[in-house]
Design a protein around this motif. Structure first.
Motif, mmCIF file in Angstrom:
data_model
loop_
_atom_site.group_PDB
_atom_site.id
_atom_site.type_symbol
_atom_site.label_atom_id
_atom_site.label_comp_id
_atom_site.label_asym_id
_atom_site.label_seq_id
_atom_site.Cartn_x
_atom_site.Cartn_y
_atom_site.Cartn_z
ATOM 1 N N PRO A 1 0.840 -1.209 0.000
ATOM 2 C CA PRO A 1 0.000 0.000 0.000
ATOM 3 C C PRO A 1 0.873 1.256 0.000
ATOM 4 O O PRO A 1 1.943 1.284 0.608
ATOM 5 C CB PRO A 1 -0.786 -0.124 1.309
ATOM 6 N N ALA A 2 0.396 2.294 -0.658
ATOM 7 C CA ALA A 2 1.100 3.582 -0.659
ATOM 8 C C ALA A 2 0.811 4.324 0.644
ATOM 9 O O ALA A 2 -0.284 4.222 1.204
ATOM 10 C CB ALA A 2 0.638 4.417 -1.842
ATOM 11 N N TYR A 3 1.811 5.066 1.123
ATOM 12 C CA TYR A 3 1.545 5.981 2.242
ATOM 13 C C TYR A 3 0.526 6.994 1.747
ATOM 14 O O TYR A 3 0.743 7.654 0.726
ATOM 15 C CB TYR A 3 2.830 6.674 2.699
ATOM 16 N N PRO A 4 -0.615 7.154 2.443
ATOM 17 C CA PRO A 4 -1.688 7.990 1.887
ATOM 18 C C PRO A 4 -1.389 9.486 1.992
ATOM 19 O O PRO A 4 -0.573 9.920 2.806
ATOM 20 C CB PRO A 4 -2.903 7.611 2.746
ATOM 21 N N SER A 5 -2.093 10.241 1.174
ATOM 22 C CA SER A 5 -1.996 11.699 1.191
ATOM 23 C C SER A 5 -2.639 12.274 2.451
ATOM 24 O O SER A 5 -3.423 11.591 3.139
ATOM 25 C CB SER A 5 -2.715 12.271 -0.038
ATOM 26 N N ARG A 6 -2.327 13.501 2.772
ATOM 27 C CA ARG A 6 -3.014 14.323 3.764
ATOM 28 C C ARG A 6 -3.016 13.741 5.185
ATOM 29 O O ARG A 6 -3.955 13.956 5.951
ATOM 30 C CB ARG A 6 -4.481 14.599 3.334
ATOM 31 N N THR A 7 -1.977 12.959 5.519
ATOM 32 C CA THR A 7 -1.858 12.488 6.899
ATOM 33 C C THR A 7 -0.397 12.558 7.325
ATOM 34 O O THR A 7 0.508 12.451 6.490
ATOM 35 C CB THR A 7 -2.372 11.049 7.073
#
Ligand code: MN
Length: 228
Positions: A67-73
């Motif tokens: 999984p990709a490290y998610p945006s906006r966190t």
């Protein structure tokens, strides 16, 4: 059949252990605060019963993918969970009948943007941005169910350090109770996945972190957090 005006979205599929084919995912239900020690570490009232929230079917990350490290966190958390795969339809089922709906079990990680979830809690807003984001549900292959639901150890390590180490027996709602409760709120259907809550020890992940986890009698999961 009429043509689609856009290409239909791909079906989310989770492999079944032993190469018996794929399990098509319809939707993902998740139980919140199903272990008292985790409810306490979240600062929650442990007298409150568990509850449900959801993730979209295409949040699943199949085994072997990262999984990709998610945006906006700035505070992505791991939550190791037993996952129940529903193989037969049912609504308003009793706990005594609930296991007849279960196709099998898997190991999942309920990835959580904890900062966005906490901000939503503070404002009384929905949890979707904190819980239901892209690639927020890494999952192992599904093991077909045996006679009894799994009952042993559930664990997760980050870069080799064990962070979560619990027992499925400590769940507040057990598997039959979870399926029965869910079936009172939704008509359960083949393809539904139910994440059953996480034990204590949740914590942050960073890009490049290696996550390994498992559930005794079910299987293991492993991935590296990508990007960032
Ligand atoms: Mn969870």
């Amino acid at each position: 059949m009429a043509d689609f005006v856009i290409a239909p979205p791909p079906l989310a599929v989770v492999p079944v252990a032993g190469g018996q084919g794929g399990f098509p995912v319809r939707r993902i239900l998740c139980v919140g605060r199903n272990y008292a020690a985790h409810a306490r570490e979240m600062g929650a009232d442990t007298r409150e019963p568990p509850f449900f929230f959801t993730k979209p079917a295409d949040a699943v990350v199949a085994p072997g993918r990262d999984p990709a490290y998610p945006s906006r966190t700035a505070n992505l958390h791991h939550e190791i969970e037993l996952v129940v795969a529903i193989g037969r339809p049912g609504r308003d089922v009793a706990p005594e009948e609930a296991l007849s709906l279960v196709y099998g079990y898997a190991v999942g990680v309920d990835l959580t943007r904890r900062d966005l979830q906490n901000a939503a809690k503070d404002k009384g807003h929905p949890w979707d941005a904190g819980k239901a984001f892209d690639e927020s549900a890494p999952i192992s292959a599904i093991a077909p169910a045996g006679a009894a639901p799994p009952a042993g150890r559930i664990w997760l390590s980050v870069n080799g350090d064990v962070k979560q180490d619990g027992r499925l027996a400590d769940m507040i709602w057990n598997v039959p109770e979870i399926v029965a409760e869910a079936s009172k709120l939704w008509a359960l259907a083949p393809g539904d996945l139910v994440f059953t809550g996480t034990p204590e020890g949740v914590g942050p992940l960073r890009p490049g972190d290696r996550v390994e986890g498992g559930v005794e009698g079910v299987g293991t999961i492993g991935f590296t957090v990508a990007g960032g």
